[in-house]
Motif scaffolding. Sequence first.
Motif, PDB file in Angstrom:
ATOM      1  N   TYR B 112      43.659  42.777  28.910  1.00 56.14           N
ATOM      2  CA  TYR B 112      43.033  43.044  30.256  1.00 56.14           C
ATOM      3  C   TYR B 112      43.127  41.958  31.160  1.00 56.14           C
ATOM      4  CZ  TYR B 112      41.399  47.464  28.224  1.00 56.14           C
ATOM      5  OH  TYR B 112      41.367  48.707  27.525  1.00 56.14           O
ATOM      6  N   ASN B 113      43.627  42.368  32.360  1.00 59.42           N
ATOM      7  CA  ASN B 113      43.447  41.115  33.461  1.00 59.42           C
ATOM      8  C   ASN B 113      42.645  41.458  34.398  1.00 59.42           C
ATOM      9  OD1 ASN B 113      46.278  39.604  33.159  1.00 59.42           O
ATOM     10  ND2 ASN B 113      47.021  41.629  32.403  1.00 59.42           N
ATOM     11  N   ILE B 114      42.182  40.483  34.860  1.00 59.29           N
ATOM     12  CA  ILE B 114      41.255  40.280  36.126  1.00 59.29           C
ATOM     13  C   ILE B 114      41.876  39.368  37.180  1.00 59.29           C
ATOM     14  CG2 ILE B 114      38.918  40.330  37.319  1.00 59.29           C
ATOM     15  CD1 ILE B 114      37.745  41.273  34.831  1.00 59.29           C
ATOM     16  N   ASP B 121      43.692  38.217  54.974  1.00 60.62           N
ATOM     17  CA  ASP B 121      43.009  38.532  56.025  1.00 60.62           C
ATOM     18  C   ASP B 121      41.506  37.305  55.779  1.00 60.62           C
ATOM     19  OD1 ASP B 121      41.289  39.684  53.955  1.00 60.62           O
ATOM     20  OD2 ASP B 121      41.325  41.569  54.993  1.00 60.62           O
ATOM     21  N   GLY B 122      41.420  36.635  54.736  1.00 53.71           N
ATOM     22  CA  GLY B 122      40.533  35.614  54.681  1.00 53.71           C
ATOM     23  C   GLY B 122      39.321  36.171  53.748  1.00 53.71           C
ATOM     24  N   THR B 123      39.302  37.608  53.313  1.00 56.62           N
ATOM     25  CA  THR B 123      38.138  37.962  52.445  1.00 56.62           C
ATOM     26  C   THR B 123      38.448  37.799  51.012  1.00 56.62           C
ATOM     27  OG1 THR B 123      39.496  40.056  52.293  1.00 56.62           O
ATOM     28  CG2 THR B 123      37.845  39.936  53.924  1.00 56.62           C
ATOM     29  N   GLY B 124      37.442  37.509  50.262  1.00 52.75           N
ATOM     30  CA  GLY B 124      37.228  37.353  49.014  1.00 52.75           C
ATOM     31  C   GLY B 124      37.517  38.895  48.222  1.00 52.75           C
ATOM     32  N   ALA B 125      38.533  38.757  47.094  1.00 57.64           N
ATOM     33  CA  ALA B 125      39.032  39.846  46.454  1.00 57.64           C
ATOM     34  C   ALA B 125      39.132  39.730  44.937  1.00 57.64           C
ATOM     35  CB  ALA B 125      40.413  40.229  47.043  1.00 57.64           C
ATOM     36  N   VAL B 126      38.871  40.848  44.300  1.00 56.85           N
ATOM     37  CA  VAL B 126      38.856  41.263  42.898  1.00 56.85           C
ATOM     38  C   VAL B 126      39.919  42.231  42.489  1.00 56.85           C
ATOM     39  CG1 VAL B 126      37.749  41.615  40.712  1.00 56.85           C
ATOM     40  CG2 VAL B 126      36.981  39.790  42.214  1.00 56.85           C
ATOM     41  N   TYR B 127      40.933  42.200  41.775  1.00 50.55           N
ATOM     42  CA  TYR B 127      41.646  43.237  41.229  1.00 50.55           C
ATOM     43  C   TYR B 127      41.804  43.339  39.689  1.00 50.55           C
ATOM     44  CZ  TYR B 127      44.068  43.288  45.635  1.00 50.55           C
ATOM     45  OH  TYR B 127      44.464  43.361  47.152  1.00 50.55           O
ATOM     46  N   SER B 128      41.285  44.389  39.164  1.00 54.35           N
ATOM     47  CA  SER B 128      41.202  44.489  37.798  1.00 54.35           C
ATOM     48  C   SER B 128      42.404  45.447  37.084  1.00 54.35           C
ATOM     49  CB  SER B 128      39.990  45.060  37.187  1.00 54.35           C
ATOM     50  OG  SER B 128      39.757  46.548  37.767  1.00 54.35           O
TER      51      SER B 128
END
Lengths: 205, 250
Positions: B112-114, B121-128
């Motif tokens: 499982y990857n996160i 655009d400078g925003t914080g992001a999380v992809y799972s």
Amino acid sequence: MEYNGGSVVAMVGKGCVAIASDLRLGNQALGISSNFQKIFPITDRIYLGLPGLATDVTTLKEQFRYRVNMYTIKEEREIEPEAFAHLVSSTLYERRFGPYFIEPVMAGLTKKPSGEYRPFIAASDLIGCLNFAKDFVVAGTASSKLFGVAEGLWEPDLEPEDLFETISQTLLNAVDRDAYSGWGAIVHVITPESVITRTLKGRMD
Amino acid sequence: MAQTRSFNPYTENGGTILAISGQDFSVIAGDTRQSEGYSIQTRYAPKVFRLTDRAVLAVNGFAADGNMFVKKVKQRLEWYKHAHSKDMPLKAIARLIQTMLYAKRFFPYYVYNILGGIEEDGTGAVYSFDPVGSYEREACRAAGAAQSLVQPFLDNQIYFKNQVAAPGTTHPAHLPLPDVLSIVIDSFTSATERHIEVGDGLEVYIVLAKGRDLQDFEAIRARNVHLTQELTVTEDGERIFVMRLDLKKD
């Protein structure tokens, strides 16, 4: 456990205890009832939660009612939580090799010789192995989720209203991640003066 | 009588990972215990890796597959850099990971990857991601052995699920960095307490957007000077830090 679903949690507070459960009864993934009680009053100060196979919930609640009545008549006094926990344990161990599929959770207040009340909680596995925890106990299909949330939210010496909030948030957030639990919830906070019972509004999906 | 033998190419190596995004930062964390059954193989096996100055990847599941997968992702990012003279953007890395995972649809990487970091655009992001590449951008995600313990806690503390805002107020869409770090550390200490496959050490990667005000972070850093290390390579871009903390070893 997954045949009918359901979960129970109990927590210790400052001079009080709380026990809470969901209200779902299911047939595997299919929801049947959203008003299935699995917590039962044993005495004025002891409540018992019975998550597991629904048919055994009904059988055992009657069995415990009978045995507690017999105890009360013979001893001419109300049963104390510690004695009741061992009654639960021996009742389940009688069926060691063909057990009831139930994981009982108990919460109550013990009367000390001084007249004060001491919080008491306990849980047992399906064959009667008791767990006397000092903080909280969990059981049912959402048990791992309940452990995670309770470990993060619970703190020692909570007053009744704060304990109510803690156990309610723990239960609701745990059952929302469990397909077999949910469909409403009920909370009992037991204090020396009274028992506060509230039915919670929760997600119904 | 004919005997059937079979070789099982997969193992489950325990551990848990977690990522939370903020308005202009992202936090990606993982414990460092690696186990097989009831045995601990090592108390320090990193599961979180810096990919670029604005992307961090956490990998959990079968450690051998995880390490190989990170190696191949890094290799693809290096090729990209040589071809385009810049780091690959976060959302492109997310899509790359999907195609790399789906390429092995019928013999998957058992992981499982996160992916956490800063968007263009400078925003914080999380992809799972799931093991075969299905992915989603979220504000927070836990995965691994203690996912079932941590995720409902995050629902409550990050998404404010089952909480009602005070009259006339609303729940914040993004939490400040100090709050997020506290929730991450609490999540791992709780998971360590109740799950045997979680513990030993905690690595917390903190990715800060370009030009972000560092006041709140410097306060945290000052309290943990010996634990915090800067990993940033480029000048005046996003900055990456790693905090190494202890977890119970029992």
